[in-house]
Design an enzyme around this catalytic site. Structure first.
Site, mmCIF file in Angstrom:
data_model
loop_
_atom_site.group_PDB
_atom_site.id
_atom_site.type_symbol
_atom_site.label_atom_id
_atom_site.label_comp_id
_atom_site.label_asym_id
_atom_site.label_seq_id
_atom_site.Cartn_x
_atom_site.Cartn_y
_atom_site.Cartn_z
ATOM 1 N N ASP A 140 0.855 -1.187 0.000
ATOM 2 C CA ASP A 140 0.000 0.000 0.000
ATOM 3 C C ASP A 140 0.891 1.238 0.000
ATOM 4 O O ASP A 140 1.440 1.615 1.035
ATOM 5 C CB ASP A 140 -0.904 0.015 1.252
ATOM 6 C CG ASP A 140 -2.005 -1.051 1.188
ATOM 7 O OD1 ASP A 140 -1.838 -2.031 0.425
ATOM 8 O OD2 ASP A 140 -3.016 -0.894 1.895
ATOM 9 N N LYS A 203 -6.768 3.379 -3.362
ATOM 10 C CA LYS A 203 -7.168 3.397 -1.960
ATOM 11 C C LYS A 203 -7.321 4.840 -1.526
ATOM 12 O O LYS A 203 -6.554 5.707 -1.947
ATOM 13 C CB LYS A 203 -6.086 2.667 -1.151
ATOM 14 C CG LYS A 203 -6.268 2.659 0.342
ATOM 15 C CD LYS A 203 -5.163 1.804 1.001
ATOM 16 C CE LYS A 203 -5.147 1.985 2.509
ATOM 17 N NZ LYS A 203 -4.035 1.248 3.155
ATOM 18 N N LYS A 239 -10.163 0.281 -2.416
ATOM 19 C CA LYS A 239 -10.054 0.109 -0.975
ATOM 20 C C LYS A 239 -10.298 1.432 -0.245
ATOM 21 O O LYS A 239 -9.425 2.285 -0.211
ATOM 22 C CB LYS A 239 -8.671 -0.424 -0.608
ATOM 23 C CG LYS A 239 -8.474 -0.609 0.914
ATOM 24 C CD LYS A 239 -7.117 -1.221 1.230
ATOM 25 C CE LYS A 239 -6.861 -1.230 2.737
ATOM 26 N NZ LYS A 239 -5.516 -1.740 3.078
#
Lengths: 303, 494, 306
Positions: A140, A203, A239
């Protein structure tokens, strides 16, 4: 630059009307999800959680406990799904990997000078490789918001593409940190940029900046994913992270996902919740559905 | 998981299978409907002069809900006499601030009973509970609350003039927003010191009769509000009654013209809120996803039973493919069905007659050679239903482009330039509303100025507010409702 | 033509010296009577029908007045429609300037209008007062051109995240049956508020007192009023009232009078296209509410967001 990706013309990215997005998002919340639909949704939510601990005070002990929780959400209910991944800092990847051995749960690691991203590309790449080498299945990363807001989209694009390359087989989630981007127009532009640069997921947030994930921001990103899919044929995952701690809100997200991208995305392969306390609320709701009795957190493990 | 490198056709999104929403019906268990509803005249419920009643049905089941009094000229006369007496003896003499307090009281009672009203509105009219609960009933209360405050401030609305009420107002309302239209009519009329005789629509009288209960509970002086139910002839009797000072009508342009003719030479005042065929213009530089949502709100809100519906989509050619694709995707997520289900987006068509009218236009469209697209959702077996529908490949000369269909049916046309869009938009006898979608401010001001219509939504659609004047240009009507301008039809200025 | 040139030549030579003028034989100066025509689209055509009616005063023919036909009316509506959009979008400042210009031009022809009113039977003092009032009326509305919008506009405090405002716009093409008993003031007091609101008008002048209407058209013609904004017909009110009310491309009809029969006819015909019907009788009201009679309120919504 080994990547063949091409920086898209962000001026051609579709504009976003904030009020219209908010109205649409509110309408998802008006959906009433009951009975078997709710049961199904709660199970999906559990299976989509990236159980997260990202604290300066994290220790191998804490991470190990979290991983145990990830594998055994409710000791009394072995039929429940496990979460999708455990999300930790790079230095905790090896610990998590070990604790999760034998499970299907992925280890996700934040990287690239999380959460601010204020470091050199070189160090960010190094950190990424380190996390992957330690066993991270997913990375991430955070984008360089400063450069993005400054208008240096080329820099941001290249950085993402290089991190993607550094990931190797690991999946790359690109954190836009939407709370720092200012407008939904920028969220959409950043989404397009990240996907073209090679993001497997986009995300919303690090969880360290307010506001973190919101329904409107997520809607804009889902719409960007949809248009990118139409354009390229490549599915990109989504996400939302930070601020989603209640099952009810998580279900609103699923409604939004279902009505924006359709059923193909309704799986942990393409949708995740970045959350720490969501799991227990979902577990409480599942128990409530099962027993008809409202639940107390005292009966759910706090890891 | 990446799809193969096939054509874009294979990249269709799938909204048909997988996780579905279980039924989530709004309970109607605590709703009690009487078997029979009488007229509300002079503060009392009064049997119809001829003793006749007719059934009002639930369009979602085609089963009767209750019997309602069939009003005739004698009932109307009785109601007008009550209204006249109340006007003369009570309402016009009352201190304006006190009038206002009654209206505030009504607003509050409606808020307290809002869920009950929403359920009955959905039962009787077929509209989804989400709309009656979130749009209609809150707006009803808001209209009373807004106008209540005007009662003692009318001199500020019309500077330098002395402001007097008109007298007895006869008000005839449609079936698409039954209680909301009652509020649009009654609230400003009462605030300005008039008394009223209201004739609800034949197919949706129930919430008006519940409103009568509210008027009783609010201790509104008898005769200030009178409600006589019935069909078209009941309305005609009201229009023709010699002691009515003013007629307010919302409904079709055809009936509006009849009323205007009937009132010729009578000296009665009138305000008309009639039909429309609004263009919703989407430019290539619009926020497309929000525009698509606006198109959906514009035509599928309330089953398209909306006089200001955006029933003509004008989309710039360069984005037509994208807009129509996204619109079709969005239509796949619209749920048609039980109006009382909280997840229903499109409820029942209001009546058998209206469904037949819509179906006739679907046939006309097909015969004219336009392409008809309908979403694939299931519809119930009984009751009156219409899937959300698109007509594509249409020209300005198609009947489905020119005539008001009043259903969930959208005619999609394309254009190339701003001036072409404006010209097509204005190429209609109607002038109620319009929509424009563009991210460019200067273009918004040009297009909103050049569209000849009373309400223009820029980058939004089908928004309503008690403070916001609403009404048509051209054949869409005369006068405004809502806001300061909405007081004018109910005052005499000297 | 040749004769004209001769006169002209003489005039030129007259300037040279007194001798030549003295040489011209002294005769009575024959006044040049005016031909009263219609005013359509900035031009002065005769009626296409060729019809006329004699306007007499004290047994003498004052003028042969055009009796406009429904085809003349139709032409006038076409002109008014064509001019409407441009006139509506002229700036408020410019409309004010033009209305004031009309007042200036009327003032310059003050005596002509007094004479004309007198020729139609109005006494001197009331005639003078009427012209004065007509001028004042134009000045009054010239001043409203950039103000009534502020009186009738509103920013509406809606509950949602939207900016919402209402502004007046012209109703469109207005047909006007001018009052019978006032040949100039009645005309001006009804034309001025309609055009200051951005409408274009087709006027049927007083049948009894038609002359000032056509002379007023000349005033308009020399006042920068674009052709087609005001079109003036003379003719028979009973004959044309129905047309004024029924025409599908007219948005509002103003009837100045009290005939119940005419009002009924107009209101019935107006329903053809939901025309706005305004009836006026009695004193001429000045002010913004008169302008508002031929205005529509347009409400515009826009989201407020970033």
């Amino acid at each position: 630059m080994a990547s063949t990706a091409k920086l898209p013309n962000l001026n051609q990215v579709s504009r976003v009307d904030q009020v219209g997005v908010e109205e649409r998002a509110a309408r998802f919340c008006a959906r009433s999800i009951k009975n078997e639909s709710k049961q199904e949704a709660l199970m999906m939510v559990l299976s989509m959680i990236d159980l997260t601990t990202l604290e300066g005070q994290d220790t191998p002990g804490k991470v190990t406990q979290l991983c145990h929780k990830a594998r055994h959400l409710n000791a009394a209910r072995p039929e429940l799904p496990t979460v999708a991944a455990v999300c930790v800092y790079p230095t905790m990847v090896a610990v998590a990997k070990k604790a999760l051995t034998g499970s299907n749960i992925h280890v996700a690691s934040v990287a690239t000078a999380f959460p601010s991203g204020m470091s050199t590309t070189k160090i960010k790449l190094e950190e990424t490789r380190m996390a992957v080498a330690a066993g991270a299945d997913e990375i991430d990363m955070v984008i360089s918001r400063g450069a993005f807001l400054q208008g240096d989209t080329r820099f941001v694009f290249d950085e993402i593409a290089q991190v993607k390359e550094a990931c190797g087989k690991a999946h790359l989630k690109v954190i836009l940190e939407t709370g720092e981007l200012g407008t939904l127009d920028q969220v959409r532009r950043a989404s397009v940029l990240a996907m073209h640069a090679g993001a497997d997921f986009i995300k919303t947030s690090t969880g360290k900046v307010q506001p973190a994930a919101t329904l409107p921001v997520t809607l804009v990103m889902l719409q960007a994913i949809r248009d990118y899919y139409h354009e390229t044929g490549r599915m990109v995952g989504m996400k939302p992270a930070g601020g989603i701690s209640k099952a009810k809100l998580a279900i609103h997200y699923l409604v939004m996902l279902r009505e924006t991208l359709g059923n193909a995305w309704l799986t942990p392969v393409w949708f995740r919740f970045g959350a720490s306390s969501l799991a227990n609320d979902v577990l409480m709701q599942i128990e409530k559905q099962r027993t008809g009795v409202y639940q107390s957190l005292d009966y759910f493990s706090l890891d | 998981m990446t799809s193969k490198k096939q054509g874009k056709e294979s990249r269709k999104l799938d909204f048909s299978t997988g996780w579905d929403y279980a039924p989530a019906p709004q309970s109607s268990a605590d709703i009690t409907l009487a078997k029979r509803y009488k007229h509300f005249i002079n503060g009392k419920f009064v049997a119809p002069a001829n003793g006749k009643y007719f059934s009002t049905i639930n369009p979602a089941t085609a089963r009767p809900l209750a019997k309602v009094a069939a009003g005739n000229a004698r009932d109307i006369d009785k109601a007008v006499k009550a209204a006249r007496a109340a006007y003369r003896n009570v309402w016009s003499k009352m201190a304006p601030a006190e009038r206002g307090k009654y209206l505030f009281r009504v607003a509050r009672i409606i808020q307290e009973r809002s869920r009950e009203f929403a359920v009955i509105e959905s039962l009787d009219g077929g509209k989804p509970i989400r709309e009656s609960r979130d749009v209609d009933i809150p707006l009803v209360a808001a209209h009373f609350f807004y106008n209540a405050g005007w009662a003692d401030k009318l001199n500020y609305a019309f500077p330098t003039r002395s402001v007097k009420p008109v007298g007895v107002a006869g008000q005839i309302i449609p079936w698409n927003f039954p209680l909301l239209m009652a509020a649009w009519k009654i609230a400003p009329a009462l605030a300005c010191g008039n008394t009223v005789v209201l004739k609800p629509a034949e197919t949706t009288p129930l919430t008006a009769m519940k409103l009568a209960e509210v008027m009783q509970d609010a201790d509104l002086p008898p005769g200030v509000v009178n409600i006589v139910t019935g069909a078209g002839d009941t309305g005609a009797a009201l229009v023709q009654h010699p002691d009515v000072d003013k007629i307010a009508f919302t409904g079709s342009t055809q009936v509006g013209k009849q009323i205007q003719r009937q009132l010729a030479g009578t000296g009665k005042r009138y305000s008309l809120e009639l039909g429309g065929k609004a263009a919703n213009i989407v430019f290539a530089d619009a926020a497309i996803d929000q525009a698509v949502e606006g198109i959906v709100n514009g035509i599928f809100f309330n089953q398209g039973h909306v006089c200001c519906a955006g029933s003509r989509l004008l989309v710039q050619e360069s984005v037509a493919e994208e807009v129509i694709r996204k619109l079709k995707d969005r239509m796949e997520t619209l749920i048609v069905g039980d109006p009382l289900d909280k997840n229903t987006d499109i409820g029942a068509i209001n009546s058998k007659e209206q469904l037949e009218r819509i179906n006739a236009y679907l046939k006309i469209g097909a015969e004219e050679g336009v392409q008809v697209y309908q979403s694939s959702c299931a519809v119930p077996d009984t009751g009156f239903w219409c899937r959300p529908t698109l007509f594509t490949g249409v020209a300005q000369s198609n009947r489905v482009v020119q005539e008001e269909i009043f259903g969930p049916v959208l005619a999609v046309q394309t254009f190339r330039t701003v001036n072409e869009a404006i010209a097509k938009s204005n190429n209609t006898p109607y002038g109620l509303s319009g929509g424009v979608w563009t991210d460019k401010g200067a273009k918004i001001f040009k297009v909103t100025r050049d569209i000849r219509a009373g309400v223009i939504w820029a980058n939004t659609f089908n928004k309503f507010d008690p403070t916001s004047p609403f009404g048509g240009y051209k054949e869409s009507g005369i006068g405004r409702e809502g806001g300061l301008h909405g007081l004018e039809p109910y005052v005499t200025l000297n | 033509m040749a004769a004209k040139y001769t006169v002209s030549a003489k005039r030129t030579s007259a300037k040279v010296g007194k001798k030549t003028r003295r040489a011209t034989p002294k005769t009575k100066n024959v006044p040049v009577a005016k031909t009263y025509k219609l005013y359509i689209n900035g031009k002065f055509p005769r009626t296409e029908s060729g019809r006329y009616f004699k306007l007499e005063h004290k047994g003498k023919v004052v003028a042969n007045v055009c009796q406009a036909s429904r085809k003349d009316f139709r032409e006038a509506v076409v002109a008014a429609r064509a001019a409407q959009k441009g006139w509506a979008s002229a700036s408020a400042f410019l409309k004010g300037q033009i209305l004031y210009r009309i007042a200036e031009m009327l003032e310059g022809r003050h005596q002509q209008f007094v004479d004309e009113l007198q020729a139609q039977g109005v006494l001197k003092a009331p005639a003078e007062a009427e012209v004065d009032q007509a001028i004042d009326c134009l000045v009054h509305y010239a001043g409203w051109a950039d103000k009534y919008q502020q009186i009738f506009s509103a920013v509406n405090p809606v509950a949602s995240s939207h900016f919402n405002f209402s502004v007046p716009e012209p109703t469109g093409v207005v047909s006007l049956l001018a009052p019978q008993r006032s040949g100039l003031l009645g005309l001006v007091a009804n034309i001025a508020p309609a055009i200051v609101g951005g409408n274009t008008v087709v006027v049927l002048a007083s049948q009894r007192l038609p002359l000032c209407a056509i002379s007023f058209a000349e005033v308009l013609h020399s006042s920068d009023v674009p052709g087609g904004v005001v079109n003036i017909l003379t003719g028979a009110t009973d004959e044309l009232a129905g047309q004024f009310a029924s025409h599908m491309d007219v948005n509002a009809v103003i009837y100045c009078g009290t005939s119940k029969q005419t009002i009924t006819e107009i209101e019935e015909q107006a329903a053809n296209n939901v025309k706005r019907v305004i009836t006026r009788a009695g004193k001429y009201a000045h002010g913004p509410y008169t302008i508002k009679d031929t205005l529509e309120i347009k409400t515009t919504w826009h989201p407020v967001g970033a």
